[in-house]
Motif scaffolding. Structure first.
Motif, PDB file in Angstrom:
ATOM      1  N   SER A 100      50.901  26.753  26.812  1.00  0.00           N
ATOM      2  CA  SER A 100      51.324  27.152  28.285  1.00  0.00           C
ATOM      3  C   SER A 100      50.567  27.948  29.037  1.00  0.00           C
ATOM      4  N   SER A 102      51.589  30.157  31.147  1.00  0.00           N
ATOM      5  CA  SER A 102      52.371  31.307  31.937  1.00  0.00           C
ATOM      6  C   SER A 102      51.698  32.683  31.584  1.00  0.00           C
ATOM      7  N   ALA A 105      51.562  34.075  27.886  1.00  0.00           N
ATOM      8  CA  ALA A 105      50.437  33.467  26.764  1.00  0.00           C
ATOM      9  C   ALA A 105      49.173  34.271  26.820  1.00  0.00           C
ATOM     10  N   ALA A 205      65.553  31.115  26.486  1.00  0.00           N
ATOM     11  CA  ALA A 205      64.257  31.291  26.214  1.00  0.00           C
ATOM     12  C   ALA A 205      63.907  32.510  26.945  1.00  0.00           C
ATOM     13  N   GLU A 207      61.394  34.856  29.522  1.00  0.00           N
ATOM     14  CA  GLU A 207      60.277  34.441  30.450  1.00  0.00           C
ATOM     15  C   GLU A 207      58.993  35.221  29.659  1.00  0.00           C
ATOM     16  N   GLN A 209      56.904  34.282  27.130  1.00  0.00           N
ATOM     17  CA  GLN A 209      56.836  34.243  25.747  1.00  0.00           C
ATOM     18  C   GLN A 209      56.333  35.348  25.132  1.00  0.00           C
ATOM     19  N   ARG A 258      47.776  36.724  19.149  1.00  0.00           N
ATOM     20  CA  ARG A 258      49.143  36.648  19.181  1.00  0.00           C
ATOM     21  C   ARG A 258      49.381  36.091  17.956  1.00  0.00           C
ATOM     22  N   GLN A 262      51.864  38.343  15.590  1.00  0.00           N
ATOM     23  CA  GLN A 262      53.106  37.841  15.126  1.00  0.00           C
ATOM     24  C   GLN A 262      53.435  38.093  13.608  1.00  0.00           C
TER      25      GLN A 262
END
Length: 277
Positions: A100, A102, A105, A205, A207, A209, A258, A262
């Motif tokens: 992505s 966006s 990301a 979902a 916005e 991410q 990320r 995570q």
């Protein structure tokens, strides 16, 4: 790189099996009984057994025994291998083609992060988490909370705990998660579910991410017994969340990518939550 099993895509091509996979991903790293999964999806136990057997055969789900119970969880190593194959092989060795673009990301940067805590009622656990992060965040976080089906009032036992811990409760109110889904809502960097029921529910979902995590714990609102016993349950929930949020605020967020971030959030979700504050 190992090849992905074609059975994995075939298995996930079935809408209900995909829904089950997504549910277990939301509950990760939890190990969940089949009966709870069937109840959450509104299907018969026999149907759930069939779905789970298919996910087990293709290696996306693992089964563990705890006493007489069978518990199911995501087989994360296999899931990552599947995604690696899709990005590296199907994206022609250039995974950036498929990622992505966006803003969410992008790597984490040195700024103030927006964090949303979700439970069903938004009257105790998520309110605790919002208040604790405001106190421990050191100005690095904007903390919010919401419920999928919020109560009209905050739980009085929860409010007493927050008062005893000297939190500012003047701004607290019960809110629906839809308040944070509109175009004018703050864009979240982290979204945590702090109850199993909220994680079981399908949410739109987000916005940008955001990094997501499941930090489920028992609902103190359901505690029975004397007022002292009920108050203890709220103290224990507060203590469990406080320890997790202390671990979260100790992360070097600005220096982690990320994937590493995570993983750290998931590891916090595995931490012990049973001892009182």
């Amino acid at each position: 790189m190992e090849m992905m099993s074609p059975d994995q895509l075939t298995t996930l091509g079935h809408p209900q099996r995909l829904a089950l996979f997504r549910l277990l991903m939301r509950r990760y790293p939890d190990r969940v009984p089949a009966g709870e999964l069937a109840l959450a999806m509104g299907v018969k136990a026999s149907t759930m057994s069939t779905y789970l057997a298919a996910l087990l055969r293709c290696g996306l789900v693992r089964q563990d025994r705890s006493g007489t119970s069978l518990l199911y969880s995501i087989q994360m190593a296999s899931v990552r291998q599947m995604f690696d194959f899709l990005f590296i092989d199907c994206c022609r060795g250039r995974p950036e083609l498929c990622l992505s673009t966006s803003p969410g990301a992008d790597p984490m940067s040195d700024r103030i992060y927006n964090v949303l805590f979700i439970c069903v009622g938004n009257s105790a656990r998520s309110i605790f988490a919002e208040s604790i992060l405001r106190s421990l965040g050191g100005g690095r976080f904007n903390a919010y909370s919401a419920g999928t089906r919020p109560y009209s009032e905050l739980n009085p036992f929860a409010m007493q705990v927050l008062d005893d811990k000297r939190h500012d409760t003047s701004m607290l109110r019960s809110k629906n998660v839809s308040e944070f889904a509109g175009p004018d809502a703050p864009r979240m960097d982290f979204v945590f579910t702090v109850c199993d029921q909220a994680a079981n529910e399908e949410c739109p979902a987000w916005e940008g991410q955001p990094i997501s995590g499941h930090w489920g714990m028992p609902d103190p609102v359901k505690a029975e017994g004397t007022d002292a016993q009920k108050a203890l349950a709220f103290q224990q929930a507060y203590g469990a969340l406080s320890r997790r949020i202390q671990a979260f605020t100790a992360l070097s967020i600005d220096n982690l990518d990320r994937v590493a971030l995570q993983g750290a959030v998931d590891e916090i979700g595995r931490s012990e939550t049973g001892a009182p504050a």
